[in-house]
Design a protein around this motif. Structure first.
Motif, PDB file in Angstrom:
ATOM      1  N   GLN A  18     -16.944 -59.369  -7.551  1.00 15.15           N
ATOM      2  CA  GLN A  18     -16.421 -58.014  -7.439  1.00 15.15           C
ATOM      3  C   GLN A  18     -14.963 -58.011  -7.001  1.00 15.15           C
ATOM      4  O   GLN A  18     -14.165 -57.172  -7.436  1.00 15.15           O
ATOM      5  CB  GLN A  18     -17.258 -57.205  -6.456  1.00 15.15           C
ATOM      6  CG  GLN A  18     -18.628 -56.797  -6.988  1.00 15.15           C
ATOM      7  CD  GLN A  18     -19.414 -55.973  -5.975  1.00 15.15           C
ATOM      8  OE1 GLN A  18     -19.210 -56.090  -4.770  1.00 15.15           O
ATOM      9  NE2 GLN A  18     -20.324 -55.145  -6.471  1.00 15.15           N
ATOM     10  N   ALA A  19     -14.596 -58.956  -6.127  1.00 20.00           N
ATOM     11  CA  ALA A  19     -13.221 -59.020  -5.636  1.00 20.00           C
ATOM     12  C   ALA A  19     -12.237 -59.243  -6.776  1.00 20.00           C
ATOM     13  O   ALA A  19     -11.118 -58.720  -6.762  1.00 20.00           O
ATOM     14  CB  ALA A  19     -13.091 -60.133  -4.602  1.00 20.00           C
ATOM     15  N   ILE A  20     -12.646 -60.022  -7.774  1.00 25.82           N
ATOM     16  CA  ILE A  20     -11.765 -60.284  -8.911  1.00 25.82           C
ATOM     17  C   ILE A  20     -11.537 -59.003  -9.710  1.00 25.82           C
ATOM     18  O   ILE A  20     -10.394 -58.656 -10.049  1.00 25.82           O
ATOM     19  CB  ILE A  20     -12.354 -61.393  -9.795  1.00 25.82           C
ATOM     20  CG1 ILE A  20     -12.328 -62.721  -9.016  1.00 25.82           C
ATOM     21  CG2 ILE A  20     -11.588 -61.512 -11.107  1.00 25.82           C
ATOM     22  CD1 ILE A  20     -12.974 -63.868  -9.738  1.00 25.82           C
ATOM     23  N   PHE A  57     -10.077 -63.754  -2.546  1.00 22.94           N
ATOM     24  CA  PHE A  57      -9.487 -63.782  -3.880  1.00 22.94           C
ATOM     25  C   PHE A  57      -8.144 -64.501  -3.833  1.00 22.94           C
ATOM     26  O   PHE A  57      -7.332 -64.258  -2.938  1.00 22.94           O
ATOM     27  CB  PHE A  57      -9.273 -62.357  -4.400  1.00 22.94           C
ATOM     28  CG  PHE A  57      -8.595 -62.281  -5.743  1.00 22.94           C
ATOM     29  CD1 PHE A  57      -9.184 -62.850  -6.863  1.00 22.94           C
ATOM     30  CD2 PHE A  57      -7.376 -61.644  -5.886  1.00 22.94           C
ATOM     31  CE1 PHE A  57      -8.565 -62.783  -8.106  1.00 22.94           C
ATOM     32  CE2 PHE A  57      -6.751 -61.565  -7.126  1.00 22.94           C
ATOM     33  CZ  PHE A  57      -7.345 -62.139  -8.227  1.00 22.94           C
ATOM     34  N   ILE A  58      -7.938 -65.422  -4.783  1.00 19.81           N
ATOM     35  CA  ILE A  58      -6.640 -66.077  -4.961  1.00 19.81           C
ATOM     36  C   ILE A  58      -6.147 -65.732  -6.362  1.00 19.81           C
ATOM     37  O   ILE A  58      -6.807 -66.065  -7.348  1.00 19.81           O
ATOM     38  CB  ILE A  58      -6.730 -67.605  -4.816  1.00 19.81           C
ATOM     39  CG1 ILE A  58      -7.483 -68.002  -3.544  1.00 19.81           C
ATOM     40  CG2 ILE A  58      -5.341 -68.213  -4.820  1.00 19.81           C
ATOM     41  CD1 ILE A  58      -7.697 -69.503  -3.412  1.00 19.81           C
ATOM     42  N   CYS A 118     -12.327 -60.078   2.468  1.00 19.18           N
ATOM     43  CA  CYS A 118     -11.404 -59.451   1.507  1.00 19.18           C
ATOM     44  C   CYS A 118      -9.962 -59.893   1.720  1.00 19.18           C
ATOM     45  O   CYS A 118      -9.023 -59.084   1.651  1.00 19.18           O
ATOM     46  CB  CYS A 118     -11.506 -57.934   1.585  1.00 19.18           C
ATOM     47  SG  CYS A 118     -13.162 -57.303   1.234  1.00 19.18           S
ATOM     48  N   VAL A 119      -9.761 -61.173   1.976  1.00 19.99           N
ATOM     49  CA  VAL A 119      -8.416 -61.742   2.084  1.00 19.99           C
ATOM     50  C   VAL A 119      -7.900 -62.079   0.691  1.00 19.99           C
ATOM     51  O   VAL A 119      -8.656 -62.545  -0.164  1.00 19.99           O
ATOM     52  CB  VAL A 119      -8.432 -63.000   2.976  1.00 19.99           C
ATOM     53  CG1 VAL A 119      -7.112 -63.755   2.890  1.00 19.99           C
ATOM     54  CG2 VAL A 119      -8.737 -62.614   4.418  1.00 19.99           C
ATOM     55  N   THR A 120      -6.607 -61.831   0.463  1.00 18.02           N
ATOM     56  CA  THR A 120      -5.992 -62.113  -0.832  1.00 18.02           C
ATOM     57  C   THR A 120      -4.823 -63.081  -0.657  1.00 18.02           C
ATOM     58  O   THR A 120      -3.931 -62.839   0.161  1.00 18.02           O
ATOM     59  CB  THR A 120      -5.464 -60.823  -1.489  1.00 18.02           C
ATOM     60  OG1 THR A 120      -6.543 -59.907  -1.657  1.00 18.02           O
ATOM     61  CG2 THR A 120      -4.841 -61.121  -2.848  1.00 18.02           C
TER      62      THR A 120
END
Length: 236
Positions: free
Chosen positions: A10-12, A79-80, A97-99
């Protein structure tokens, strides 16, 4: 575990407008592969099967270009973007939820077997090329500008720019909790120009106190100086 994996997918979709279908993400997003391989490696690491954990981490690095030590603790929704060249050290801790963007380093500054890597709280955004060094804490909802070098704690709801990183609280005060991550990492304060503006104001005030005939509106003095720098091609 399955809920965490679902949040990773989902984060992507949440943070990458280029993502179209779940099948595409599962097959062709090396960042997702790196995160899932890390979660597997971390499982073995926590159960003292260090060699297996290191082996999976090594394989992941070879396949994806993302190096995450199996001892690092990473929360859900990580997410990276692009990912290539990203390095996350053994004692790093990342909240929810770190990016991160590519070429980010969460590095250590000690030879001792202690906590020596950063802790990132929830909803932190680290721009491309930034280096976060040492056992420091980056507060929730903070943004780190591209190529910044951060070596001290950052309070929540802050923006950091420069080398070494200089901290600015968003709008001078804490902001209300946003609905989404703050991905506007191109919107950064120009702390150098602000400093020069303040210096120009003080110099103008000093000149006025010495000789009123030299007085000039500080803002006009600064604009004249800035125009001269641009027109002459000079560098600060």
């Amino acid at each position: 575990m399955f809920e965490t994996l679902r949040q990773d997918i989902q984060a992507i979709f949440y943070r990458d407008p280029a993502a179209r279908t779940t099948l595409e993400v599962l097959l062709f997003y090396p960042v997702l592969h790196a995160i899932w391989l890390h979660r597997l490696a971390h499982f073995f690491w926590r159960n003292h099967l260090y060699l297996i954990g290191r082996g999976i981490s090594h394989l992941s690095r070879w396949l994806t270009g993302v190096e995450i030590h199996p001892g690092a603790r990473i929360g859900p929704g990580f997410f990276i973007d692009h990912g290539m060249g990203t390095v996350i050290g053994e004692t790093a801790e990342l909240g929810s939820c770190v990016t991160l963007y590519h070429n980010v380093t969460l590095g250590g500054v000690s030879w001792e077997k202690v906590k020596r890597h950063p802790t990132l709280e929830d909803h932190v955004v680290i721009s491309a090329g930034a280096q976060i060094l040492g056992p420091i804490r980056i507060g929730a909802h903070s943004r780190i500008g591209a190529n910044s070098v951060v070596i001290k704690d950052v309070p929540p709801y802050s923006v950091v720019v420069g080398v070494p990183g200089r901290i600015r609280i968003l709008n001078g005060k804490r902001i209300s909790e946003p609905e989404r991550e703050d991905l506007q990492h191109d919107n950064l304060p120009d702390l150098t120009m602000e400093l020069l503006r303040n210096l120009t104001t003080r110099v103008s005030a000093l000149e006025n106190s010495i000789d009123p005939t030299l007085s000039q509106d500080p803002s006009q003095a600064f604009e004249a100086w800035a125009t001269d720098v641009v027109s002459s091609g000079s560098h600060i």
